[in-house]
Motif scaffolding. Structure first.
Motif, PDB file in Angstrom:
ATOM      1  N   ALA A 131       0.833  -1.205   0.000  1.00  0.00           N
ATOM      2  CA  ALA A 131       0.000   0.000   0.000  1.00  0.00           C
ATOM      3  C   ALA A 131       0.867   1.254   0.000  1.00  0.00           C
ATOM      4  O   ALA A 131       0.553   2.241  -0.682  1.00  0.00           O
ATOM      5  N   GLY A 132       1.964   1.220   0.745  1.00  0.00           N
ATOM      6  CA  GLY A 132       2.885   2.359   0.733  1.00  0.00           C
ATOM      7  C   GLY A 132       3.497   2.585  -0.635  1.00  0.00           C
ATOM      8  O   GLY A 132       3.657   3.727  -1.077  1.00  0.00           O
ATOM      9  N   ILE A 133       3.821   1.500  -1.318  1.00  0.00           N
ATOM     10  CA  ILE A 133       4.359   1.628  -2.678  1.00  0.00           C
ATOM     11  C   ILE A 133       3.305   2.208  -3.607  1.00  0.00           C
ATOM     12  O   ILE A 133       3.590   3.087  -4.427  1.00  0.00           O
ATOM     13  N   GLY A 134       2.064   1.735  -3.482  1.00  0.00           N
ATOM     14  CA  GLY A 134       0.982   2.255  -4.326  1.00  0.00           C
ATOM     15  C   GLY A 134       0.731   3.736  -4.093  1.00  0.00           C
ATOM     16  O   GLY A 134       0.590   4.516  -5.040  1.00  0.00           O
ATOM     17  N   VAL A 135       0.690   4.149  -2.834  1.00  0.00           N
ATOM     18  CA  VAL A 135       0.495   5.562  -2.519  1.00  0.00           C
ATOM     19  C   VAL A 135       1.690   6.376  -3.003  1.00  0.00           C
ATOM     20  O   VAL A 135       1.536   7.483  -3.530  1.00  0.00           O
ATOM     21  N   GLY A 136       2.889   5.838  -2.835  1.00  0.00           N
ATOM     22  CA  GLY A 136       4.081   6.533  -3.323  1.00  0.00           C
ATOM     23  C   GLY A 136       4.060   6.722  -4.832  1.00  0.00           C
ATOM     24  O   GLY A 136       4.420   7.791  -5.341  1.00  0.00           O
ATOM     25  N   LEU A 137       3.635   5.697  -5.566  1.00  0.00           N
ATOM     26  CA  LEU A 137       3.522   5.834  -7.021  1.00  0.00           C
ATOM     27  C   LEU A 137       2.474   6.872  -7.405  1.00  0.00           C
ATOM     28  O   LEU A 137       2.670   7.652  -8.344  1.00  0.00           O
ATOM     29  N   LEU A 138       1.362   6.899  -6.682  1.00  0.00           N
ATOM     30  CA  LEU A 138       0.315   7.874  -6.965  1.00  0.00           C
ATOM     31  C   LEU A 138       0.822   9.298  -6.760  1.00  0.00           C
ATOM     32  O   LEU A 138       0.652  10.160  -7.630  1.00  0.00           O
ATOM     33  N   PHE A 139       1.472   9.546  -5.628  1.00  0.00           N
ATOM     34  CA  PHE A 139       2.003  10.882  -5.379  1.00  0.00           C
ATOM     35  C   PHE A 139       3.141  11.228  -6.342  1.00  0.00           C
ATOM     36  O   PHE A 139       3.332  12.391  -6.688  1.00  0.00           O
ATOM     37  N   PHE A 140       3.892  10.212  -6.755  1.00  0.00           N
ATOM     38  CA  PHE A 140       4.938  10.443  -7.749  1.00  0.00           C
ATOM     39  C   PHE A 140       4.334  10.926  -9.059  1.00  0.00           C
ATOM     40  O   PHE A 140       4.806  11.884  -9.667  1.00  0.00           O
ATOM     41  N   LEU A 141       3.279  10.275  -9.498  1.00  0.00           N
ATOM     42  CA  LEU A 141       2.638  10.671 -10.751  1.00  0.00           C
ATOM     43  C   LEU A 141       1.981  12.039 -10.647  1.00  0.00           C
ATOM     44  O   LEU A 141       1.993  12.816 -11.603  1.00  0.00           O
ATOM     45  N   VAL A 142       1.414  12.361  -9.490  1.00  0.00           N
ATOM     46  CA  VAL A 142       0.795  13.669  -9.303  1.00  0.00           C
ATOM     47  C   VAL A 142       1.861  14.766  -9.299  1.00  0.00           C
ATOM     48  O   VAL A 142       1.650  15.851  -9.838  1.00  0.00           O
ATOM     49  N   GLY A 143       3.020  14.494  -8.741  1.00  0.00           N
ATOM     50  CA  GLY A 143       4.059  15.500  -8.608  1.00  0.00           C
ATOM     51  C   GLY A 143       4.961  15.677  -9.801  1.00  0.00           C
ATOM     52  O   GLY A 143       5.837  16.542  -9.792  1.00  0.00           O
ATOM     53  N   LEU A 144       4.775  14.875 -10.852  1.00  0.00           N
ATOM     54  CA  LEU A 144       5.629  15.028 -12.034  1.00  0.00           C
ATOM     55  C   LEU A 144       5.448  16.407 -12.660  1.00  0.00           C
ATOM     56  O   LEU A 144       4.322  16.907 -12.754  1.00  0.00           O
ATOM     57  N   PRO A 145       6.547  17.027 -13.120  1.00  0.00           N
ATOM     58  CA  PRO A 145       6.416  18.346 -13.748  1.00  0.00           C
ATOM     59  C   PRO A 145       5.764  18.232 -15.129  1.00  0.00           C
ATOM     60  O   PRO A 145       5.682  17.165 -15.717  1.00  0.00           O
ATOM     61  N   LYS A 146       5.301  19.355 -15.618  1.00  0.00           N
ATOM     62  CA  LYS A 146       4.659  19.405 -16.933  1.00  0.00           C
ATOM     63  C   LYS A 146       5.643  19.017 -18.024  1.00  0.00           C
ATOM     64  O   LYS A 146       6.841  19.220 -17.915  1.00  0.00           O
ATOM     65  N   SER A 147       5.143  18.440 -19.092  1.00  0.00           N
ATOM     66  CA  SER A 147       6.017  17.971 -20.171  1.00  0.00           C
ATOM     67  C   SER A 147       6.657  19.122 -20.934  1.00  0.00           C
ATOM     68  O   SER A 147       7.691  18.952 -21.564  1.00  0.00           O
ATOM     69  N   LYS A 148       6.060  20.323 -20.899  1.00  0.00           N
ATOM     70  CA  LYS A 148       6.645  21.469 -21.594  1.00  0.00           C
ATOM     71  C   LYS A 148       7.966  21.900 -20.960  1.00  0.00           C
ATOM     72  O   LYS A 148       8.853  22.390 -21.646  1.00  0.00           O
ATOM     73  N   SER A 149       8.094  21.710 -19.657  1.00  0.00           N
ATOM     74  CA  SER A 149       9.311  22.148 -18.969  1.00  0.00           C
ATOM     75  C   SER A 149      10.470  21.165 -19.157  1.00  0.00           C
ATOM     76  O   SER A 149      11.578  21.445 -18.751  1.00  0.00           O
ATOM     77  N   LEU A 150      10.222  20.016 -19.782  1.00  0.00           N
ATOM     78  CA  LEU A 150      11.268  19.014 -19.959  1.00  0.00           C
ATOM     79  C   LEU A 150      12.116  19.258 -21.202  1.00  0.00           C
ATOM     80  O   LEU A 150      13.053  18.516 -21.458  1.00  0.00           O
ATOM     81  N   LYS A 151      11.801  20.262 -21.966  1.00  0.00           N
ATOM     82  CA  LYS A 151      12.549  20.521 -23.203  1.00  0.00           C
ATOM     83  C   LYS A 151      13.869  21.237 -22.947  1.00  0.00           C
ATOM     84  O   LYS A 151      14.729  21.253 -23.813  1.00  0.00           O
ATOM     85  N   THR A 152      14.052  21.764 -21.766  1.00  0.00           N
ATOM     86  CA  THR A 152      15.297  22.453 -21.445  1.00  0.00           C
ATOM     87  C   THR A 152      16.149  21.580 -20.522  1.00  0.00           C
ATOM     88  O   THR A 152      15.669  20.632 -19.907  1.00  0.00           O
ATOM     89  N   LYS A 183      16.239  15.302 -10.245  1.00  0.00           N
ATOM     90  CA  LYS A 183      16.273  15.509  -8.801  1.00  0.00           C
ATOM     91  C   LYS A 183      14.981  15.054  -8.134  1.00  0.00           C
ATOM     92  O   LYS A 183      14.970  14.728  -6.958  1.00  0.00           O
ATOM     93  N   PHE A 184      13.904  15.038  -8.901  1.00  0.00           N
ATOM     94  CA  PHE A 184      12.625  14.584  -8.357  1.00  0.00           C
ATOM     95  C   PHE A 184      12.489  13.064  -8.438  1.00  0.00           C
ATOM     96  O   PHE A 184      12.005  12.424  -7.511  1.00  0.00           O
ATOM     97  N   VAL A 185      12.947  12.469  -9.530  1.00  0.00           N
ATOM     98  CA  VAL A 185      12.724  11.047  -9.780  1.00  0.00           C
ATOM     99  C   VAL A 185      13.649  10.160  -8.948  1.00  0.00           C
ATOM    100  O   VAL A 185      13.208   9.128  -8.424  1.00  0.00           O
ATOM    101  N   LEU A 186      14.908  10.505  -8.810  1.00  0.00           N
ATOM    102  CA  LEU A 186      15.863   9.630  -8.125  1.00  0.00           C
ATOM    103  C   LEU A 186      15.514   9.352  -6.658  1.00  0.00           C
ATOM    104  O   LEU A 186      15.516   8.193  -6.243  1.00  0.00           O
ATOM    105  N   PRO A 187      15.195  10.351  -5.844  1.00  0.00           N
ATOM    106  CA  PRO A 187      14.823  10.025  -4.461  1.00  0.00           C
ATOM    107  C   PRO A 187      13.539   9.199  -4.363  1.00  0.00           C
ATOM    108  O   PRO A 187      13.430   8.309  -3.517  1.00  0.00           O
ATOM    109  N   VAL A 188      12.579   9.484  -5.249  1.00  0.00           N
ATOM    110  CA  VAL A 188      11.331   8.715  -5.216  1.00  0.00           C
ATOM    111  C   VAL A 188      11.595   7.267  -5.614  1.00  0.00           C
ATOM    112  O   VAL A 188      11.108   6.329  -4.979  1.00  0.00           O
ATOM    113  N   ALA A 189      12.399   7.065  -6.645  1.00  0.00           N
ATOM    114  CA  ALA A 189      12.712   5.704  -7.079  1.00  0.00           C
ATOM    115  C   ALA A 189      13.495   4.951  -6.003  1.00  0.00           C
ATOM    116  O   ALA A 189      13.245   3.758  -5.773  1.00  0.00           O
ATOM    117  N   ALA A 190      14.410   5.619  -5.328  1.00  0.00           N
ATOM    118  CA  ALA A 190      15.172   4.967  -4.262  1.00  0.00           C
ATOM    119  C   ALA A 190      14.267   4.597  -3.083  1.00  0.00           C
ATOM    120  O   ALA A 190      14.362   3.497  -2.539  1.00  0.00           O
TER     121      ALA A 190
END
Length: 156
Positions: A22-43, A52-59
């Motif tokens: 359940a903790g993993i499921g909730v963590g994945l949900l909050f991870f998906l909610v907190g992802l930045p917009k795709s427009k900001s990934l072009k830079t 910096k956002f993905v590595l701590p969540v994945a760990a």
């Protein structure tokens, strides 16, 4: 008496596994909610921010997944080989006892190490009350006890 200890070990590990899942499921949900917009990934700045956002969540989710795997394998091993059927030879029973003993010790050590050293740098210090700690320690102790009983039965 031995069967009651084995059933308690299975149930404790199932409960711990469900909460870890359940903790993993909730963590994945909050991870998906907190992802930045795709427009900001072009830079380059946007990609570094994403990294910096993905590595701590994945760990963090990886640490919880390892604990989930340990508790699931402990519950499966106890339930399959001791509660539902009995191991055939004394050698098989001693081998299963050693596996359960090492899984119980690994479960307790992994919980302590992850809560004490691995998770606090990524997230704030986790506060557990006495009942929660007793449940986690109880699962480890019951797994260790089941392994010791299996090795004792194999020796006699």
């Amino acid at each position: 008496m031995v069967l009651i200890i084995q059933i308690a070990a299975v149930l404790a590990n199932i409960v711990l596994g469900v909460f870890a899942g359940a903790g993993i499921g909730v963590g994945l949900l909050f991870f998906l909610v907190g992802l930045p917009k795709s427009k900001s990934l072009k830079t380059t700045q946007g990609l570094l921010k994403l990294l910096k956002f993905v590595l701590p969540v994945a760990a963090t989710l990886g640490i919880a997944f390892i604990y989930l795997a340990i508790t699931f394998y402990s519950a499966r091993l106890i339930g399959e080989h001791f509660v539902l059927s009995r191991p055939g030879t004394a050698t098989e029973q001693a081998l299963l006892g050693r596996q359960l003993l090492s899984l119980g010790i690994g479960q307790g050590v992994w919980f302590f190490v992850s809560i004490r050293w691995l998770l606090p740098p990524m997230i704030d210090k986790l506060g557990f009350n006495r009942k929660q700690l007793l449940a986690v320690i109880g699962g480890s102790i019951l797994t260790i006890l089941t392994g010791i009983i299996a090795m004792y039965n194999a020796a006699s």
